[in-house]
Design an enzyme around this catalytic site. Structure first.
Site, PDB file in Angstrom:
ATOM      1  N   THR A  75       0.741  -0.964  -0.049  1.00 60.62           N
ATOM      2  CA  THR A  75       0.108   0.018  -0.122  1.00 60.62           C
ATOM      3  C   THR A  75       0.722   1.302  -0.127  1.00 60.62           C
ATOM      4  O   THR A  75       0.696   1.974  -0.722  1.00 60.62           O
ATOM      5  CB  THR A  75      -0.779  -0.009   1.144  1.00 60.62           C
ATOM      6  OG1 THR A  75      -1.817  -1.131   1.018  1.00 60.62           O
ATOM      7  CG2 THR A  75      -1.673   1.217   1.311  1.00 60.62           C
ATOM      8  N   ASN A 101      -5.173  -9.891  -8.033  1.00 60.93           N
ATOM      9  CA  ASN A 101      -5.175 -10.228  -6.854  1.00 60.93           C
ATOM     10  C   ASN A 101      -6.424 -11.163  -6.708  1.00 60.93           C
ATOM     11  O   ASN A 101      -6.533 -12.149  -5.577  1.00 60.93           O
ATOM     12  CB  ASN A 101      -4.720  -9.505  -5.689  1.00 60.93           C
ATOM     13  CG  ASN A 101      -5.886  -8.386  -5.819  1.00 60.93           C
ATOM     14  OD1 ASN A 101      -6.111  -7.661  -6.695  1.00 60.93           O
ATOM     15  ND2 ASN A 101      -6.849  -8.273  -4.703  1.00 60.93           N
ATOM     16  N   GLN A 154       1.301  -9.880  -6.573  1.00 60.47           N
ATOM     17  CA  GLN A 154       0.727 -11.357  -6.678  1.00 60.47           C
ATOM     18  C   GLN A 154       1.769 -12.241  -7.641  1.00 60.47           C
ATOM     19  O   GLN A 154       1.868 -13.332  -7.647  1.00 60.47           O
ATOM     20  CB  GLN A 154      -0.396 -11.626  -7.134  1.00 60.47           C
ATOM     21  CG  GLN A 154      -1.509 -10.958  -5.996  1.00 60.47           C
ATOM     22  CD  GLN A 154      -1.751 -11.974  -4.796  1.00 60.47           C
ATOM     23  OE1 GLN A 154      -1.292 -13.005  -4.898  1.00 60.47           O
ATOM     24  NE2 GLN A 154      -2.385 -11.351  -3.594  1.00 60.47           N
ATOM     25  N   HIS A 165       4.429 -10.258   3.022  1.00 57.94           N
ATOM     26  CA  HIS A 165       3.508 -11.374   3.496  1.00 57.94           C
ATOM     27  C   HIS A 165       2.807 -12.097   2.468  1.00 57.94           C
ATOM     28  O   HIS A 165       1.977 -13.169   2.719  1.00 57.94           O
ATOM     29  CB  HIS A 165       2.619 -10.581   4.412  1.00 57.94           C
ATOM     30  CG  HIS A 165       1.631  -9.801   3.502  1.00 57.94           C
ATOM     31  ND1 HIS A 165       0.190 -10.109   3.689  1.00 57.94           N
ATOM     32  CD2 HIS A 165       1.493  -8.498   3.285  1.00 57.94           C
ATOM     33  CE1 HIS A 165      -0.515  -9.204   2.961  1.00 57.94           C
ATOM     34  NE2 HIS A 165       0.436  -8.254   2.715  1.00 57.94           N
ATOM     35  N   THR A 206      13.019   5.316  10.700  1.00 53.40           N
ATOM     36  CA  THR A 206      13.899   4.058  11.155  1.00 53.40           C
ATOM     37  C   THR A 206      13.669   2.817  10.356  1.00 53.40           C
ATOM     38  O   THR A 206      12.454   2.396  10.445  1.00 53.40           O
ATOM     39  CB  THR A 206      14.189   4.039  12.598  1.00 53.40           C
ATOM     40  OG1 THR A 206      14.509   5.049  13.200  1.00 53.40           O
ATOM     41  CG2 THR A 206      15.004   2.731  12.892  1.00 53.40           C
ATOM     42  N   CYS A 231      -8.357  -6.542   1.463  1.00 49.02           N
ATOM     43  CA  CYS A 231      -8.465  -4.954   1.977  1.00 49.02           C
ATOM     44  C   CYS A 231      -9.930  -4.797   2.005  1.00 49.02           C
ATOM     45  O   CYS A 231     -10.299  -3.429   2.285  1.00 49.02           O
ATOM     46  CB  CYS A 231      -7.541  -4.361   1.158  1.00 49.02           C
ATOM     47  SG  CYS A 231      -5.840  -4.810   1.481  1.00 49.02           S
TER      48      CYS A 231
END
Length: 380
Positions: free
Chosen positions: A71, A150, A178, A200, A236, A324
């Site tokens: 995203t 997807n 994907q 992920h 960071t 989502c």
């Protein structure tokens, strides 16, 4: 039996990835921006992860920007290029079946005055190449097209799109989320200026991704504060998860061809088993231009919510489309674009597998769908 068949939404983190991340958390916890030895130690792992990502896609290490996921990568690429180039033109192009982290950005830019073309797709989910060719003008500054959809698994004709893009001055962004682990992606071979990935989806942790950005691609950076990521993305770096992404990426490409064959065999087995059991269904998408890990089925005898609930009660975990949009009753925009039919979208389910999915699990899913079908048939 318990079957997880929602790998397109997220994949389990691989054990080797967890072990690598725990090593970073326990021992190499320094801030990569610190100049002391602990910081330099962390920097070494950060640089190695960057080189791994770059090597996987035949990119340069300085072309890899680590982000919090797809995203952010999609937002950064689309807004960054559009805002930087808006003095040269305000026409941008995408398709009607993109992930919402792309579509919603284009919709926002449209509200801000950009001229947006939304490309049509056919009933297999393939983009209209002639419409793309006609749509590109001297005012076009950006085109964004996903590699693999997807929801339905359709693989776009990237070589054909690449030829069209090579003849224009517009920048080209690709959501490759994907595609990773299923297709060979050469960042230098294609005229891709920016490409988004997220860990992920291929056995890595949630909350980390990357944007690959060609060296000469202009970008107005959105996140300011520090000088991390060569001053391109402040904040960071999430070192343990970045290392986890790199480890998962390496694993995902091991035995990729064998895994793809296995997945296509599972896809075929699933459809044949349903046919043998006389379950009425239609495949949403293509059996040719597709990956094996996603199967989207139109099941006319039952609505999405009821089917998801009954499968869940049988310990089968699937979804109706993009994770989502979970929790909403809005029909899939992908299926609407393909078929122009809300009703079809309200009766379609996405099943998605990985290399660990077994034939026994596939047959169990088909058997439970068969039971549900006959239950509704008897009640009708």
């Amino acid at each position: 039996m318990e079957v997880y068949a929602d790998h397109a939404a997220t994949t389990p983190v691989k054990q080797a990835v967890i072990e690598k991340m725990m090593e970073i958390y326990a021992t190499h916890f320094g801030n990569p921006s610190s100049i002391h030895s602990k910081g330099r130690d962390a920097r070494r792992y950060l640089d190695e992860a960057r080189r791994t990502v770059a090597k996987t896609f035949n990119a340069k290490p300085n072309e890899v920007i680590f982000t919090s996921g797809a995203t952010e990568s999609n937002n950064l690429a689309i807004k960054g290029i559009a805002y930087d180039q808006m003095n040269k033109g305000q026409h941008i192009i995408t398709t009607k079946i993109e992930h919402h982290s792309v579509l919603h950005v284009f919709e926002q830019l449209e509200k801000e005055g950009f001229d947006v073309t939304y490309l049509n797709v056919d009933k297999s989910g393939m983009v209209d190449l002639e419409q793309l060719r006609r749509a590109i003008t001297e005012e076009t500054i950006l085109v964004s097209i996903m590699f693999v959809n997807n929801e339905i698994g359709t693989v776009q004709p990237m070589y054909d799109i690449d030829e069209i893009m090579a003849q224009s001055n517009a920048y080209f962004h690709v959501d490759a989320v994907q595609a990773v682990g299923h297709l060979d992606i050469d960042f230098q071979e294609f005229h891709i200026d920016a490409m988004s990935i997220t860990a992920h989806k291929f056995g890595g942790p949630k909350g980390v991704g990357a944007l690959l950005l060609k060296t000469q691609t202009p970008l107005k950076f959105q996140q300011l504060g520090g000088e991390q990521e060569a001053k391109r993305r402040a904040g960071t770096e999430n070192l343990a998860q970045i290392v986890g992404l790199a480890e998962a990426l390496q694993i995902s490409n091991q035995h990729r061809d064998e895994h793809n064959i296995h997945l296509m065999n599972l896809k075929n087995l699933f459809l044949v088993t349903l046919q043998e059991r006389s379950v009425p269904f239609e495949l949403n998408g293509s059996m040719i231009d597709t990956t094996g890990h996603i199967v989207n089925l139109y099941l006319p005898f039952i609505d999405v919510e009821t089917m998801l609930t009954l499968l869940d009660l049988s310990n089968i975990y699937v979804s109706s489309g993009s994770a989502c949009t979970a929790g909403t009753t809005t029909p899939s925009h992908v299926l609407q674009a393909m078929y122009g039919d809300d009703d079809r979208a309200k009766h379609s389910i996405r099943f998605s597998f990985n290399e660990q999915t077994t034939e026994q699990e596939i047959k169990y899913i088909a058997m439970e769908i068969h039971k549900i079908y006959h239950k509704f048939k008897e009640e009708a």
